[in-house]
Design a protein around this motif. Sequence first.
Motif, PDB file in Angstrom:
ATOM      1  N   MET A  93      -3.475  -0.700  13.226  1.00 44.69           N
ATOM      2  CA  MET A  93      -2.191  -1.016  12.596  1.00 44.69           C
ATOM      3  C   MET A  93      -2.413  -1.340  11.122  1.00 44.69           C
ATOM      4  N   ASP A  94      -3.457  -2.093  10.825  1.00 45.10           N
ATOM      5  CA  ASP A  94      -3.841  -2.357   9.428  1.00 45.10           C
ATOM      6  C   ASP A  94      -4.082  -1.046   8.691  1.00 45.10           C
ATOM      7  N   ASP A  95      -4.825  -0.173   9.341  1.00 43.31           N
ATOM      8  CA  ASP A  95      -5.154   1.132   8.786  1.00 43.31           C
ATOM      9  C   ASP A  95      -3.884   1.912   8.445  1.00 43.31           C
ATOM     10  N   MET A  96      -2.947   1.972   9.389  1.00 46.44           N
ATOM     11  CA  MET A  96      -1.726   2.749   9.213  1.00 46.44           C
ATOM     12  C   MET A  96      -0.808   2.150   8.151  1.00 46.44           C
ATOM     13  N   ILE A  97      -0.677   0.823   8.147  1.00 45.23           N
ATOM     14  CA  ILE A  97       0.215   0.181   7.182  1.00 45.23           C
ATOM     15  C   ILE A  97      -0.312   0.374   5.761  1.00 45.23           C
ATOM     16  N   LEU A  98      -1.621   0.294   5.564  1.00 47.23           N
ATOM     17  CA  LEU A  98      -2.194   0.548   4.248  1.00 47.23           C
ATOM     18  C   LEU A  98      -1.918   1.985   3.804  1.00 47.23           C
ATOM     19  N   THR A  99      -1.939   2.917   4.744  1.00 44.58           N
ATOM     20  CA  THR A  99      -1.624   4.307   4.423  1.00 44.58           C
ATOM     21  C   THR A  99      -0.157   4.460   4.056  1.00 44.58           C
ATOM     22  N   VAL A 100       0.725   3.814   4.794  1.00 45.55           N
ATOM     23  CA  VAL A 100       2.158   3.851   4.502  1.00 45.55           C
ATOM     24  C   VAL A 100       2.446   3.227   3.134  1.00 45.55           C
ATOM     25  N   MET A 101       1.747   2.147   2.815  1.00 45.13           N
ATOM     26  CA  MET A 101       1.938   1.507   1.510  1.00 45.13           C
ATOM     27  C   MET A 101       1.490   2.423   0.372  1.00 45.13           C
ATOM     28  N   ALA A 102       0.453   3.221   0.601  1.00 45.11           N
ATOM     29  CA  ALA A 102       0.032   4.198  -0.405  1.00 45.11           C
ATOM     30  C   ALA A 102       1.117   5.252  -0.604  1.00 45.11           C
ATOM     31  N   TYR A 103       1.739   5.679   0.491  1.00 42.45           N
ATOM     32  CA  TYR A 103       2.848   6.646   0.384  1.00 42.45           C
ATOM     33  C   TYR A 103       4.032   6.033  -0.360  1.00 42.45           C
ATOM     34  N   ASP A 104       4.306   4.763  -0.101  1.00 44.26           N
ATOM     35  CA  ASP A 104       5.383   4.064  -0.803  1.00 44.26           C
ATOM     36  C   ASP A 104       5.134   4.045  -2.302  1.00 44.26           C
ATOM     37  N   ARG A 105       3.893   3.750  -2.729  1.00 43.01           N
ATOM     38  CA  ARG A 105       3.566   3.738  -4.158  1.00 43.01           C
ATOM     39  C   ARG A 105       3.642   5.148  -4.746  1.00 43.01           C
ATOM     40  N   PHE A 106       3.272   6.149  -3.948  1.00 43.19           N
ATOM     41  CA  PHE A 106       3.363   7.544  -4.393  1.00 43.19           C
ATOM     42  C   PHE A 106       4.815   7.921  -4.700  1.00 43.19           C
ATOM     43  N   VAL A 107       5.722   7.563  -3.807  1.00 40.11           N
ATOM     44  CA  VAL A 107       7.143   7.874  -4.025  1.00 40.11           C
ATOM     45  C   VAL A 107       7.681   7.095  -5.218  1.00 40.11           C
ATOM     46  N   ALA A 108       7.293   5.817  -5.343  1.00 38.34           N
ATOM     47  CA  ALA A 108       7.816   4.974  -6.420  1.00 38.34           C
ATOM     48  C   ALA A 108       7.400   5.474  -7.800  1.00 38.34           C
TER      49      ALA A 108
END
Length: 295
Positions: free
Chosen positions: A96-111
Amino acid sequence: MSLTEDPDFQPVLLGLFLSLYLVTVLGNLVMILAVSSDSHLHTPMYFFLSILSFVDICFVSIMAPKMIVDIQTQNRVISYVGCLTQMSLYAIFVYMDDMILTVMAYDRFVAICHPLHYQVIMNPRLCDFLTLVSFLLSLLDSQLHNLMILQITSFKDVEISSFFCDPSQLLNLSCSDTSSDNIVKYFLTVIYGLFPISGIIFSYYKIIDSIVRIPSTGGKYKAFSTCGSHLAVVCLFFGTGVGVYLSSAVSHSPRKGAVASVMYTVVTPMLSPFIYSLRNRDIKNALRKFHGRIF
């Protein structure tokens, strides 16, 4: 196993791990409360940060209390059911840590790469969906590890070269053929390790490419400052994870592997809220407001 057999050092270990556990729980809890209490932080970035802090609390709570009790009572025995439960929860929250860190990277990519469409793309429905998918994938991985362990035949009253029930350690204790289980384990490692890392690397490749094109120095610094904390946590999380893997593969000392596991499972969740609070101005302001309301 214990990190040391020296009885004079046991009280030091007890105080050390108790302090680390309390600091980890309190630090991540304060982060969650600060984000939830400040309306300016009700954005996708800080929503995922709150999820990450909650997962870190659960992650460290799986092993640290048991380890503290074991040090105090000098009894390092765990039941078979307890071991399976600990292993299952460990797999859920570490991935879950692994996945959330990946999702946060996608969030920064979109931003950074699509700022005009950020609010439309990262809407609350998508954020909830990404969190749910992260949990379901982590749960699936946990169940697959359970199936592997339940199918093997092991000796009774065995000693694990770790302070928690690590799936790879349990597979090594099997007295039956585990070749197919090892194939599944390596496949899961690729799926849950290589793919998220590839997603993070790709996101930051596009982010850096966009930042380089920003004409002003101030704009570049502002864009990169929103990613600095996340990038530091990613390096810490995956760096210690790779360190644990390499230490177990290269070193033949179980105690050195246990020390590396402590860094991965206890120290990393503790440092995460401090990294965000030290490098993020919005978090600092939210913590000041939260502190002012309490005192």
